[in-house]
Design a protein around this motif. Structure first.
Motif, PDB file in Angstrom:
ATOM      1  N   GLN A 241       0.896  -1.261  -0.047  1.00  0.00           N
ATOM      2  CA  GLN A 241      -0.014  -0.187  -0.157  1.00  0.00           C
ATOM      3  C   GLN A 241       0.994   1.169  -0.039  1.00  0.00           C
ATOM      4  N   SER A 242       1.690   1.207   0.811  1.00  0.00           N
ATOM      5  CA  SER A 242       2.732   2.409   1.070  1.00  0.00           C
ATOM      6  C   SER A 242       3.539   2.708  -0.523  1.00  0.00           C
ATOM      7  N   ALA A 243       3.944   1.750  -1.065  1.00  0.00           N
ATOM      8  CA  ALA A 243       4.408   1.963  -2.371  1.00  0.00           C
ATOM      9  C   ALA A 243       3.649   2.563  -3.352  1.00  0.00           C
ATOM     10  N   ARG A 244       2.502   2.074  -3.441  1.00  0.00           N
ATOM     11  CA  ARG A 244       1.354   2.958  -4.336  1.00  0.00           C
ATOM     12  C   ARG A 244       1.234   4.396  -3.968  1.00  0.00           C
ATOM     13  N   LEU A 245       1.006   4.365  -2.543  1.00  0.00           N
ATOM     14  CA  LEU A 245       0.767   5.708  -1.909  1.00  0.00           C
ATOM     15  C   LEU A 245       1.952   6.552  -2.296  1.00  0.00           C
ATOM     16  N   LYS A 246       2.990   6.383  -2.253  1.00  0.00           N
ATOM     17  CA  LYS A 246       4.225   7.054  -2.464  1.00  0.00           C
ATOM     18  C   LYS A 246       4.110   7.429  -3.900  1.00  0.00           C
ATOM     19  N   ARG A 247       3.907   6.647  -4.636  1.00  0.00           N
ATOM     20  CA  ARG A 247       3.877   6.959  -6.161  1.00  0.00           C
ATOM     21  C   ARG A 247       2.648   8.028  -6.408  1.00  0.00           C
ATOM     22  N   LEU A 248       1.582   8.075  -5.718  1.00  0.00           N
ATOM     23  CA  LEU A 248       0.590   8.951  -6.128  1.00  0.00           C
ATOM     24  C   LEU A 248       1.063  10.192  -5.509  1.00  0.00           C
ATOM     25  N   SER A 249       1.571  10.192  -4.274  1.00  0.00           N
ATOM     26  CA  SER A 249       2.087  11.372  -3.535  1.00  0.00           C
ATOM     27  C   SER A 249       3.025  12.211  -4.399  1.00  0.00           C
ATOM     28  N   GLU A 250       4.023  11.239  -4.968  1.00  0.00           N
ATOM     29  CA  GLU A 250       5.144  11.967  -5.715  1.00  0.00           C
ATOM     30  C   GLU A 250       4.319  12.609  -6.951  1.00  0.00           C
TER      31      GLU A 250
END
Length: 313
Positions: free
Chosen positions: A137-146
């Motif tokens: 989850q955090s990997a996908r969320l980091k991608r969206l954040s960036e």
């Protein structure tokens, strides 16, 4: 890249519910026909009309906003942008335990098609849950954040955090969810916020489950704003609770610097919409009642915020 954070007042009427709306409001499962999709979109237009009525009556336009989905609310999103309202649009698949993008690799195209004020995600994340799940989850969320903080997007990042209890955590309270909410969830929420920040997930606004104690609200703000994130805001969500509980949560959060508003959906619109669909009340009456409830929540938040003694601000 925009400066991280959003700290202006923000009073959101959210109606981005999809799977739950389809099943619980209409009783429909599976793939919808175009006519069924239109019926749901028509119901959501009632809520949007109530939002506009509330602004015409009492709610400051510059503090107000809607949260609605592309699936049933694309026309509403376009209208709201044209009318100068703040908009939020979800990026997550509806009804899933694990966060993933509604539109897969095309998530960016869908964000830019509407350019909402906020791109919102709903995420279930418990720091003591399955670590592989949390990492995915955090990997996908980091991608969206960036993506949202890069040069391609004009939308800010809104993060709706739910921290469901693990069985072992609930067992500590003999299965009492309310005791979990009061005694353990606030600490887990703060831990989650820090954990996600450390992994490169940087919301501008955290959308937070209601908290019963002022000191817990303060701890959440401290986590959200740590390390120079002073402009990051928090808003309280309604979680479908009854009117009395939502009022308590709003009054508690409003007095805490860093809590800038709320997003209360089902408590605002569900019963009037059900009554309208059952032909117990007219469409105009449903619009008026939803608008009244939304206006009241704004009034509670603003009044409670003003009532805080100066030495606490």
């Amino acid at each position: 890249m925009t400066v991280l954070g959003f700290d202006k007042p923000l009073y959101i009427l959210p109606f981005d519910h999809r799977g739950s709306f389809q099943k619980k409001m209409f009783g429909w499962d599976g793939k919808l026909s175009p006519q069924q999709t239109l019926e749901i979109a028509t119901a959501k237009r009632v809520i949007y009309d109530a939002f506009k009525a509330a602004i015409a009556a009492a709610v400051p336009k510059e503090k107000a906003g809607i949260l609605v989905d592309e699936q049933f609310g694309s026309a509403i999103l376009r209208d709201a942008v044209a009318d100068g309202y703040a908009t939020s649009c979800p990026a997550e698949k509806s009804g899933q335990e694990e966060f993933d993008f509604e539109y897969g690799e095309d998530f960016g195209k869908h964000i830019e098609a509407f350019q909402p004020t906020f791109c919102k995600v709903l995420v279930r994340y418990n720091p003591e849950a399955d670590q592989n799940l949390n990492r995915r989850q955090s990997a996908r969320l980091k991608r969206l954040s960036e993506y949202l903080h890069g040069n391609k997007s004009r939308s800010r990042f809104m993060f709706e955090l739910l921290v469901p209890p693990e069985k072992s955590q609930l067992d500590q309270f003999k299965g009492d969810n309310k005791a979990y909410d009061l005694e353990l969830r606030p600490r887990l929420m703060a831990e989650t916020i820090k954990e996600l920040q450390d992994q490169g997930v940087e919301p501008d606004v955290w959308k937070i489950e209601g908290l019963d104690r002022r000191e817990d609200c303060e701890k959440i703000v401290a986590a959200a704003q740590r390390g120079g994130r002073k402009a990051v805001g928090c808003i309280i969500l309604g979680r479908g609770e009854d009117d009395k509980k939502v009022r308590e949560w709003l009054a508690t959060a409003a007095g805490v610097p860093g809590f800038i508003g709320f997003a209360v959906g089902r408590t605002s619109f569900w019963d009037p919409l059900v009554d309208w669909r059952a032909k117990k009340i007219t469409r105009n009456a449903a619009v008026a009642e939803i608008a009244r409830r939304y206006e009241e929540f704004v009034e509670i938040f603003e009044t409670s915020a003003k009532a805080v003694p100066a030495h606490l601000t």
